[in-house]
Design a protein around this motif. Sequence first.
Motif, PDB file in Angstrom:
ATOM      1  N   MET A 276       3.901 -37.070 -40.767  1.00 49.81           N
ATOM      2  CA  MET A 276       2.997 -37.274 -41.890  1.00 49.81           C
ATOM      3  C   MET A 276       2.039 -38.430 -41.619  1.00 49.81           C
ATOM      4  O   MET A 276       0.856 -38.384 -42.002  1.00 49.81           O
ATOM      5  CB  MET A 276       3.796 -37.543 -43.175  1.00 49.81           C
ATOM      6  CG  MET A 276       4.762 -36.428 -43.555  1.00 49.81           C
ATOM      7  SD  MET A 276       3.935 -34.832 -43.816  1.00 49.81           S
ATOM      8  CE  MET A 276       2.948 -35.194 -45.268  1.00 49.81           C
ATOM      9  N   ARG A 277       2.503 -39.460 -40.942  1.00 51.55           N
ATOM     10  CA  ARG A 277       1.641 -40.602 -40.618  1.00 51.55           C
ATOM     11  C   ARG A 277       0.606 -40.210 -39.566  1.00 51.55           C
ATOM     12  O   ARG A 277      -0.549 -40.637 -39.629  1.00 51.55           O
ATOM     13  CB  ARG A 277       2.487 -41.771 -40.121  1.00 51.55           C
ATOM     14  CG  ARG A 277       3.466 -42.304 -41.157  1.00 51.55           C
ATOM     15  CD  ARG A 277       4.444 -43.290 -40.541  1.00 51.55           C
ATOM     16  NE  ARG A 277       3.791 -44.512 -40.129  1.00 51.55           N
ATOM     17  CZ  ARG A 277       4.366 -45.446 -39.364  1.00 51.55           C
ATOM     18  NH1 ARG A 277       5.604 -45.248 -38.902  1.00 51.55           N
ATOM     19  NH2 ARG A 277       3.725 -46.533 -39.040  1.00 51.55           N
ATOM     20  N   ILE A 278       1.019 -39.396 -38.600  1.00 49.78           N
ATOM     21  CA  ILE A 278       0.088 -38.944 -37.573  1.00 49.78           C
ATOM     22  C   ILE A 278      -1.020 -38.109 -38.200  1.00 49.78           C
ATOM     23  O   ILE A 278      -2.186 -38.185 -37.786  1.00 49.78           O
ATOM     24  CB  ILE A 278       0.834 -38.138 -36.492  1.00 49.78           C
ATOM     25  CG1 ILE A 278       1.768 -39.056 -35.695  1.00 49.78           C
ATOM     26  CG2 ILE A 278      -0.146 -37.445 -35.549  1.00 49.78           C
ATOM     27  CD1 ILE A 278       2.718 -38.315 -34.779  1.00 49.78           C
ATOM     28  N   GLN A 279      -0.671 -37.321 -39.199  1.00 49.26           N
ATOM     29  CA  GLN A 279      -1.668 -36.467 -39.843  1.00 49.26           C
ATOM     30  C   GLN A 279      -2.809 -37.291 -40.431  1.00 49.26           C
ATOM     31  O   GLN A 279      -3.966 -36.871 -40.427  1.00 49.26           O
ATOM     32  CB  GLN A 279      -1.019 -35.626 -40.935  1.00 49.26           C
ATOM     33  CG  GLN A 279      -1.965 -34.606 -41.576  1.00 49.26           C
ATOM     34  CD  GLN A 279      -1.353 -33.930 -42.786  1.00 49.26           C
ATOM     35  OE1 GLN A 279      -0.734 -34.584 -43.610  1.00 49.26           O
ATOM     36  NE2 GLN A 279      -1.521 -32.633 -42.892  1.00 49.26           N
ATOM     37  N   GLN A 280      -2.498 -38.489 -40.921  1.00 50.23           N
ATOM     38  CA  GLN A 280      -3.513 -39.322 -41.560  1.00 50.23           C
ATOM     39  C   GLN A 280      -4.519 -39.892 -40.563  1.00 50.23           C
ATOM     40  O   GLN A 280      -5.643 -40.232 -40.933  1.00 50.23           O
ATOM     41  CB  GLN A 280      -2.840 -40.471 -42.319  1.00 50.23           C
ATOM     42  CG  GLN A 280      -1.939 -40.010 -43.450  1.00 50.23           C
ATOM     43  CD  GLN A 280      -1.262 -41.172 -44.141  1.00 50.23           C
ATOM     44  OE1 GLN A 280      -1.870 -42.203 -44.405  1.00 50.23           O
ATOM     45  NE2 GLN A 280       0.022 -41.017 -44.426  1.00 50.23           N
ATOM     46  N   GLY A 281      -4.108 -40.010 -39.312  1.00 55.22           N
ATOM     47  CA  GLY A 281      -4.997 -40.589 -38.320  1.00 55.22           C
ATOM     48  C   GLY A 281      -5.189 -42.078 -38.560  1.00 55.22           C
ATOM     49  O   GLY A 281      -4.518 -42.700 -39.375  1.00 55.22           O
ATOM     50  N   GLY A 282      -6.120 -42.688 -37.837  1.00 51.88           N
ATOM     51  CA  GLY A 282      -6.445 -44.091 -38.035  1.00 51.88           C
ATOM     52  C   GLY A 282      -5.280 -45.023 -37.789  1.00 51.88           C
ATOM     53  O   GLY A 282      -4.478 -44.818 -36.883  1.00 51.88           O
TER      54      GLY A 282
END
Length: 739
Positions: free
Chosen positions: A452-458
């Motif tokens: 889920m954190r990877i999906q957000q990028g940045g």
Amino acid sequence: MSALVAALEKTGGGPGLLNTMLLTLVRRTRHDIRKRQEAGEPLEVDGKPLVFPEHEIPRAITYGLRELYGDVYSRVIEAIESLNFAVYNLEAYGIERPGVKRADTESVVKRNDAYIGIIRTIYLKRMESSVAALMATVRNQVNYLELFLSFLDQGKVLFAKERDRLRVLLGGALDDEALEAAGGDEDVQALLDSLQQVDTARCDVSRLSEAVRADRDALDGLLHALEGLEAADPAKDPKVAALRAVIDGLPALDDNGLPTKIVVFTNYKDTAMHLFEAFGGPADGLKGDVRTLSNLAGERWLSVLTGSDDKKRRAQVLAHFAPLAALREDRDNDDPELLAEIAPFREQRVDVLIATDVLSEGQNLQDAQYLINYDLHWNPVRMIQRAGRIDRLFSPHERVYFYNVMPEKGLEDLLKLVKKLSSKVKAIDATLGLDASVLGEVIEAKALDDIMRIQQGGSEADAVYLEGERRAEFDDALDQLRAYIELVKSLGTKDVRSLPDGIHSIREGDEPGVFVQLKMPDEYGGEVFWRFYPADSSAVIASAIEAASRIACDPEDERAELGPEDNPFRYLIEPLKAAIAELGQEYQRRMSAQDPGELVKLVRSRLQDPTVQERLGDLADTLFDWCDQPHPSDLLKREDGVQEAYRALKVAEADPVVVSEALERLWMELEAKGLDRPLPRPATRPPSERDLQLVCWELVVPPRTLTAGAGDRVEEVVPEEGDPPASLFDTAVQLKTPL
């Protein structure tokens, strides 16, 4: 140092080699260099600046998982959740598997449930990857179930082992037509005659047949539905379209004025070929050619690499995709001779390379400025390994980019299903205990959070990347090692070496318990074990790093003492007994389970499948040759990629597609570790429990419970047999007898 080297020459290595490596280690991990780089510290090697490129992880490239599968989505999820997978749990229907005692049936059924949980997870992974990957798995399963039922109707059981042998004899087809065509083939007939007869008195044949037929019908209907999807056509796949839009939007030239290089990673060969065809590649592959002109914007040249490609072809493709990385060696990027060498490869360039994880580790691809992950990172460490192919020292780029393709709609539902399956496997492990091949495939809850954190990028994705990079490089362990080295330096090695085995100490701590360090004699390999037994009866701590944190103290901290009426040795009794039995048995199990011969036999058995051989191509011959070579005795003793690939191969028996991919991954890991060539090492004979030596131990007691000051003297007396357990802790600590 000269004394250490002399000792190594005398002993031929052994534990002394590890000790020397630890004491002479120079800390230069990727994470450490990056931190020093960010702090502005100049780093050089041979006068060349040591600099990693900046990296950027944009927000994920999104697509709709439900849109990808349309009306079939709910059918896919329902099938994965509701299929019986009875052929993988025959004991539940009264079928006795050869070599399994009837008394063990209950535990075997539970273990089978865990394996089935892993199989369901594999289906979910392949569903997320591509329609093509899921279709290949479903098609193979339908063929297997058809054949299983045809034998069951004849009163015979087709176990997985016999299934693989039969596939070899039938030329890989494994269906009724091939069986009829085989006719009077003596080998086929001999195998059929040897199949185990169903004992109708003990087996619930009708219930088994009903369960298998239900699975066959459900999967057959699902297969036809998948084949009718628009996404089954690579040109109409919405996930492919999302990827195409990003690639077409990337600049034609990189920041050095050269054609932009892009590497696309996927977990599965079927998905790789699906993408290759979608981007203009021939449906039957390149057939020896290095590249083909894609249908992507900007006339980009395309190639594909999977585990089926041998080393020669891999080297050819990589020379055209990343000639600077392939030919640079230790020369500068702008060296005139180097530029002249790579000019022909740049003229016949590959701009976009689609690859499986055959390239995810141990391969330099820093010519590329963009890396795209087409599948979810079920294990985020894989993202770190892939990113490391272009995020490298001496990169020609100031900044590199990591893109991730992830479902926007349906992701949370997918992760919930995977979490549910993993929880079930862990629950079985808690009550029964499973082998590492199952537990190695379980997806951890933290990995799901990281997705889920990877999906957000940045910054969120970057934090996952840096955390994974640090974990992958054992930064915590190196911090502990550095502190240890400094301590030894301050104390002097002479004083440390003079300490007797079995020495103990006592300290106050917020987490009371007993620490023991045990060691195998040098002639048995010299392996050291760290264990901390908490006083509250919680789980034993087996990690050396975590155990060390429980007993760590500053040099000025004073040693605590018990009162004159108390004897510290009584607290050692039960934990030491437990440690001796546990470690002795664990070592024996590990030695037998990790015999390199077990891996070789497993690889040979998987290669008997002609379908697997066909999918692997030349790699199959390479693996056959590798099996005939001598192998190091500790081939499977390491907790690394080879061990993980071995576990994956063990649970991949049901599907030739999965088996092929597992073999490709194994070979990639063997190459990365330099184990693809003969490297025989001295064998060590397995020790017994009696061989364990107590190096040291420590009693950690709660603060303010001591009855005597630090200066009081206590006579150290080994307790008499039958002494009652001590009552220093609220919950008694159970320890072992001193050696």
